[in-house]
Every structure is written in structure tokens, then in C-alpha cells.
Scaffold this active site. Structure first.
Site, PDB file in Angstrom:
ATOM      1  N   GLU A 111       0.844  -1.196   0.000  1.00  0.00           N
ATOM      2  CA  GLU A 111       0.000   0.000   0.000  1.00  0.00           C
ATOM      3  C   GLU A 111       0.880   1.246   0.000  1.00  0.00           C
ATOM      4  OE1 GLU A 111      -3.519  -0.358   2.396  1.00  0.00           O
ATOM      5  OE2 GLU A 111      -3.324   1.715   3.086  1.00  0.00           O
ATOM      6  N   ASP A 113       0.164   5.345   0.572  1.00  0.00           N
ATOM      7  CA  ASP A 113      -0.933   6.187   1.054  1.00  0.00           C
ATOM      8  C   ASP A 113      -0.653   7.676   0.989  1.00  0.00           C
ATOM      9  OD1 ASP A 113      -2.426   3.971   1.889  1.00  0.00           O
ATOM     10  OD2 ASP A 113      -1.475   3.936   3.856  1.00  0.00           O
ATOM     11  N   GLU A 115      -2.957  10.301   3.058  1.00  0.00           N
ATOM     12  CA  GLU A 115      -4.085  10.330   3.979  1.00  0.00           C
ATOM     13  C   GLU A 115      -4.134  11.683   4.681  1.00  0.00           C
ATOM     14  OE1 GLU A 115      -4.455   5.825   5.649  1.00  0.00           O
ATOM     15  OE2 GLU A 115      -2.639   6.918   6.240  1.00  0.00           O
ATOM     16  N   LYS A 140       1.770  -7.588  12.119  1.00  0.00           N
ATOM     17  CA  LYS A 140       3.074  -6.938  12.266  1.00  0.00           C
ATOM     18  C   LYS A 140       3.097  -5.695  11.369  1.00  0.00           C
ATOM     19  CE  LYS A 140       5.454 -11.307  13.185  1.00  0.00           C
ATOM     20  NZ  LYS A 140       6.505 -12.249  12.731  1.00  0.00           N
ATOM     21  N   ILE A 141       2.305  -4.726  11.751  1.00  0.00           N
ATOM     22  CA  ILE A 141       2.150  -3.539  10.916  1.00  0.00           C
ATOM     23  C   ILE A 141       3.426  -2.703  10.970  1.00  0.00           C
ATOM     24  CG2 ILE A 141       0.852  -1.420  10.565  1.00  0.00           C
ATOM     25  CD1 ILE A 141      -1.577  -2.844  11.718  1.00  0.00           C
ATOM     26  N   ILE A 142       4.062  -2.539   9.832  1.00  0.00           N
ATOM     27  CA  ILE A 142       5.294  -1.749   9.748  1.00  0.00           C
ATOM     28  C   ILE A 142       5.017  -0.564   8.834  1.00  0.00           C
ATOM     29  CG2 ILE A 142       7.743  -1.768   9.156  1.00  0.00           C
ATOM     30  CD1 ILE A 142       7.608  -4.857   9.457  1.00  0.00           C
TER      31      ILE A 142
END
Length: 292
Positions: A111, A113, A115, A140-142
Site C-alpha cells: 500500500e 498512502d 491520507e 506486524k504492521i510496519i
């Protein structure tokens, strides 16, 4: 005479010093605007969309937000839209324009972004740029966030926001001014699989405004965003192998000119408010591009 000159100086607006220098090159001029239905389709919340005189309005209220998606996936290209945001209290609300392949690779997607993080009365919107690579949904959001307070009020008029994605780099642009360059330093830290173009408005109260301190307040609903001047050009996922990626500069090989680098440094010196690589509370073993 000296008094007259002094008075003229006082009358001349000083705001020019608050605007970036000319980038010297305008990538948006290389791509024709398209109508919404030529390149996009409603993805969700159709009852919260309206199209009038080439401008798409989407809104969020207590019942739903709304989103749209490009008809075609791309493997590189220039993707832009002119956007106007709502004034007033918009805390907790995200207005987004981004690239993603989340539907093709759920839990293991890429992704890119742009925002807009909603805000409270009297405070500016934050424009957040971000890049996820393979797996932002796997627990495991990096994130690779860089956040800006813009040099103008994005609620007063339409401004053009764009992502230029090539196999070498990602350039984020505002009114053709490059604000961030994310180079490809390794396959592991760069999105290479085809992505679609999306736009949406939704409730992200848990984190959007001052890390969730301020939530969406539906006394101020509906929260509205307007999109127009849609642009999407480059190599689709169906293009032949010889399709050449677009460039953010006059250099066909890609990269930015020295003038574009200077204006990007100006933006980052004067308007950058958060850089993930300079956040020493984060584990940068997960973001090796920060120290390579």
C-alpha cells in the site's frame, strides 16, 4: 519617497515566503484529466457518493463512509486527484487517496498512502504519507509514515495530490511539488506487485487524531470530501513488457532534478512534522532503509 517605499513594503503580502519555490517541472501536465466513471467505480457506500460537474463528493456519517477503486490495476504510473477537505471539527476522520492490492493479497498486501488526518477546531490537517510492503494486515504492521502540515489550508480550495510509482522510486507530490521520495533500496522494502488506485473517507478514531485522543464526533456529521481532476496513467498490469514507467522529472530514466530536490528539502525543512526514520522509539531493524 523613503516613507512611500516603506509603506509599499508593508502592504506587500509576506506570504510568498511561506510557499515553496517553483519545482521547475509539472508532472501533472503530462496526463489528461478523466471523468470519474472512465477510470473508477464505487467500491462501498454508494449511498454516500454523488457526482456533479465532474466532481465526486463522498461523505461519512454515523451509518457509513464511502470508497472507490480504479477499474484497472497498475504496475507503475502517475496517480493524482484534486481534493478539497471539510472545514471545522473532523477529528478521527480519514480522507484518503492511495494505491493498494489488499483485495488481491489479503493480509499480505502492499500500500502507498496519501491520507488526511482529521483535526479539531483551529488546528491544521495533517497530511500523512505512508508505504506498506507485503503484510500490513498480518499483525506486524510496519508503517513508514512521514507527516506534513501543508503551506496552505486544504479546506479553502482544490489542490492536486499525487503518487508517482515506478520500479525505482515513489514520489509524493502536492500541486506538483515533490514532498517525499521513497527510493527502492531492496526488494524487501519496496512494493512491486500490481496495485489499484483507491479513495475513501472513513472513521479511524482509534488513531487518526493525536493518536486517538480526539474521536469522530457525529454531532458534526456529515464529514465531506470532494475529488476532481482525476489522473491515472502509466503501465497497467495488462500493458506489454516494453511499457516504460513514467518519470517525475524531465529525465526519462526517473529521478528528480536538482531544483526538485531543493524544493523537496524546503518542504521537509519547513513543513515536515514527523519522520518515522527519526523516531527513536521505533525498532528500525524492521525499517532497514532508515540506516542503509
Amino acid at each position: 519617497m523613503a516613507l512611500l517605499l516603506f509603506l509599499l513594503i508593508l502592504l506587500v503580502p509576506a506570504s510568498n515566503a511561506d510557499w515553496p519555490p517553483s519545482p521547475g517541472y509539472w508532472p501533472s501536465s503530462k496526463f489528461k484529466s478523466m471523468s470519474f466513471y472512465k477510470g473508477f467505480r464505487t467500491l462501498w457506500g454508494p449511498q454516500h457518493q454523488s457526482l456533479d460537474q465532474r466532481a465526486l463528493t463522498i461523505w461519512l456519517d454515523r451509518t457509513s463512509g464511502s470508497g472507490f477503486k480504479s477499474v484497472r490495476p497498475f504496475r507503475s504510473g502517475y496517480f493524482g486527484a484534486s481534493i478539497k477537505l471539510q472545514t471545522g471539527y473532523t477529528a478521527g476522520v480519514i480522507t484518503a487517496f492511495y494505491l493498494s492490492n489488499s483485495e488481491a493479497h489479503p493480509g499480505y498486501h502492499d500500500e502507498v498512502d496519501i491520507e488526511f488526518l482529521g483535526t479539531t477546531f483551529g488546528k491544521p490537517y495533517t497530511l500523512q504519507t505512508n508505504v506498506y510492503i507485503r503484510g500490513s494486515g498480518d499483525g506486524k504492521i510496519i508503517g513508514r509514515e512521514m507527516k506534513f502540515h501543508l503551506w496552505f489550508d486544504p479546506t479553502k480550495a482544490f489542490h492536486h495530490y499525487a503518487i508517482l510509482w515506478s520500479p525505482k522510486e515513489i514520489i509524493f507530490l502536492v500541486d506538483d511539488v515533490p514532498i517525499r521520495r521513497y527510493p527502492r533500496k531492496s526488494v524487501a522494502t519496496f512494493p512491486l506487485r500490481p496495485m489499484w488506485v483507491y479513495g475513501s473517507i472513513w472513521d479511524a478514531s482509534s488513531w487518526a487524531t493525536e493518536d486517538g485522543k480526539y474521536k469522530a464526533d457525529y454531532r458534526y456529521q456529515p464529514f465531506v470530501a470532494k475529488y476532481t481532476n482525476f489522473k491515472a496513467g502509466g503501465c497497467s498490469a495488462y500493458s506489454p513488457a516494453w511499457c516504460h514507467p513514467v518519470s517525475a522529472s524531465p529525465f526519462r530514466s526517473g529521478g528528480l532534478t536538482q531544483q526538485q530536490y531543493r524544493v523537496m528539502r524546503w518542504v521537509q525543512t519547513n513543513h515536515l512534522v514527523y519522520d518515522y526514520c527519526k523516531d527513536y522509539k521505533r525498532d528500525h531493524s524492521l525499517t532497514p532503509e532508515c540506516w542503509r
